[in-house]
Scaffold this active site. Structure first.
Site, PDB file in Angstrom:
ATOM      1  NE  ARG A  83       2.534  -5.095   2.519  1.00 46.03           N
ATOM      2  CZ  ARG A  83       3.595  -4.490   2.510  1.00 46.03           C
ATOM      3  NH1 ARG A  83       4.830  -4.577   1.461  1.00 46.03           N
ATOM      4  NH2 ARG A  83       4.155  -2.903   2.890  1.00 46.03           N
ATOM      5  CB  THR A 130       8.572   5.731   8.912  1.00 47.40           C
ATOM      6  OG1 THR A 130       7.882   5.343   7.768  1.00 47.40           O
ATOM      7  CG2 THR A 130       8.620   6.242  10.332  1.00 47.40           C
ATOM      8  CG  ASP A 140      -3.076  22.659  -1.140  1.00 42.23           C
ATOM      9  OD1 ASP A 140      -2.149  23.321  -1.581  1.00 42.23           O
ATOM     10  OD2 ASP A 140      -3.533  21.936  -1.987  1.00 42.23           O
TER      11      ASP A 140
HETATM   12  O1  C5P Z   1       1.197  -3.673   4.602  1.00 42.13           O
HETATM   13  P1  C5P Z   1       1.703  -3.219   6.024  1.00 42.13           P
HETATM   14  O2  C5P Z   1       1.974  -3.564   7.351  1.00 42.13           O
HETATM   15  O3  C5P Z   1       3.564  -2.876   5.609  1.00 42.13           O
HETATM   16  O4  C5P Z   1       1.320  -1.900   5.547  1.00 42.13           O
HETATM   17  C1  C5P Z   1       1.341  -0.309   6.685  1.00 42.13           C
HETATM   18  C2  C5P Z   1       0.974   0.985   6.164  1.00 42.13           C
HETATM   19  O5  C5P Z   1       1.500   2.014   6.596  1.00 42.13           O
HETATM   20  C3  C5P Z   1       0.768   1.574   4.574  1.00 42.13           C
HETATM   21  O6  C5P Z   1      -0.392   1.686   4.165  1.00 42.13           O
HETATM   22  C4  C5P Z   1       1.513   2.298   4.515  1.00 42.13           C
HETATM   23  O7  C5P Z   1       1.426   3.782   3.905  1.00 42.13           O
HETATM   24  C5  C5P Z   1       1.357   3.060   6.039  1.00 42.13           C
HETATM   25  N1  C5P Z   1       2.813   3.804   6.253  1.00 42.13           N
HETATM   26  C6  C5P Z   1       3.764   3.228   6.517  1.00 42.13           C
HETATM   27  N2  C5P Z   1       4.725   4.018   6.439  1.00 42.13           N
HETATM   28  C7  C5P Z   1       4.519   5.046   7.269  1.00 42.13           C
HETATM   29  C8  C5P Z   1       3.385   6.334   6.809  1.00 42.13           C
HETATM   30  C9  C5P Z   1       2.510   4.783   6.611  1.00 42.13           C
HETATM   31  O8  C5P Z   1       4.022   1.864   6.278  1.00 42.13           O
HETATM   32  N3  C5P Z   1       5.778   5.912   7.969  1.00 42.13           N
END
Ligand code: C5P
Length: 239
Positions: free
Chosen positions: A215, A123, A64
C-alpha cells in the site's frame, strides 16, 4: 537497490494491476501476485505482467500432499514467475517434491528454475496462537528457526520472514539463504493494518534480500512518485 523491491499487487482487476505495473516497473524489481489478484483474474495475469517486461513473485503458498504440491509447482514453472512459495509446515517431503518437480520442469524447458521460498510462521500469528491453536511446543523463535532450517535442508532458496526474525534465520541458515521481508513502511507512509512494521533501511540493514511493499506504493495518489521517494529514502539512508 530497486531490484530488491517487490510490489504487492493486492488489487482485484487486471486493469488496476497493469496500471500499477506501468507506473512502477521502472522503480522496482518485481511484482507479487497473491491469492486476491490470482483468483480474480486467473493465471493469465502472470504472462501479462511478464510480457510487460516485469518479474513476478507468485505468492500462492502451497501446502498439500507432496504429489499435489509438486504437480502444481510444475504448472507454476510454465507460467514464468521468477519466485514462488510453499508453507514449510507442509513438511520436508512436500518441499523436496516441489524443488525436484520445479527443477526438472525448468531443465526440460531450458531455463533456470524459479526461486522457491518457504513461509515459516505467518507474521499474523501470535505466540499464543502458535501454542494453543497449532499445538506447537516450541517458542516462536525456535519454531521459525526450525522451519527455516527445514526449508534449507529441503533445498529451498530462502524464506519469507518479518525483519525482526532475520538475525535468528541468518545465524541458522547463513548469508546466502534468501530472506524476503514484508511489513515495510517508509518513514512517510501510513502503517495501515500492519503492526510489526520496519522501515526499508532497517530491513535492509538487518539483512533482507527483498522487501515486499504494497500500500505505501499501490495506494499512493501517484505510485511512481511514491516509488521515487522510497528509493530516495533508501539511498539517502544507506549513503
Ligand atoms: O500493503 P502492504 O505493504 O502491507 O502489503 C504487504 C504484502 O505482504 C501483502 O501482500 C501481504 O499479504 C504480504 N505479507 C505480509 N505479511 C506476511 C506475509 C505476506 O504482509 N507475513
Amino acid at each position: 537497490m530497486r531490484e530488491k523491491i517487490i510490489v504487492a499487487l493486492d488489487v482485484d482487476t487486471e486493469n488496476e494491476a497493469m496500471r500499477l505495473v506501468e507506473s512502477l516497473a521502472n522503480y522496482t524489481g518485481a511484482f507479487k501476485v497473491g491469492l486476491q489478484l490470482y483468483n480474480n483474474t486467473g493465471p493469465g495475469i502472470i504472462k501479462k505482467i511478464v510480457d510487460a517486461g516485469a518479474k513476478v513473485f507468485l505468492d500462492l503458498k502451497f501446502h498439500d500432499i507432496p504429489n499435489t504440491a509438486a504437480r502444481a509447482a510444475e504448472a507454476v514453472v510454465g507460467l514464468g514467475s521468477f519466485m514462488f512459495n510453499v508453507h514449510a509446515s507442509g513438511g520436508i517431503n512436500m518441499m523436496k517434491a516441489v524443488v525436484q518437480a520445479s527443477h526438472a520442469r525448468a531443465e526440460k524447458a531450458g531455463f533456470l528454475p524459479p526461486l522457491l521460498i518457504g513461509v515459516t510462521v505467518l507474521t499474523s500469528m501470535s505466540e499464543q496462537e502458535l501454542h494453543d491453536e497449532v499445538g506447537a511446543s516450541r517458542s516462536m523463535q525456535e519454531q521459525v528457526v526450525h522451519l527455516a532450517s527445514l526449508c534449507q535442508k529441503a533445498g529451498l532458496d530462502g524464506v519469507v520472514a518479518s525483519a525482526r526474525e532475520i538475525p535468528w534465520i541468518r545465524r541458522a541458515c547463513g548469508e546466502s539463504f534468501l530472506i524476503v521481508t514484508p511489513g515495510i513502511r517508509p518513514a512517510w507512509a501510513a502503517t495501515d493494518d500492519q503492526t510489526r512494521i520496519v522501515t526499508p533501511k532497517d530491513a535492509l540493514s538487518a539483512g533482507a534480500d527483498y522487501l515486499v511493499i504494497g500500500r505505501p506504493l499501490t495506494a499512493a495518489a501517484d505510485p511512481g512518485d511514491a516509488a521515487r521517494r522510497l528509493l530516495a529514502e533508501i539511498e539517502e539512508e544507506s549513503a
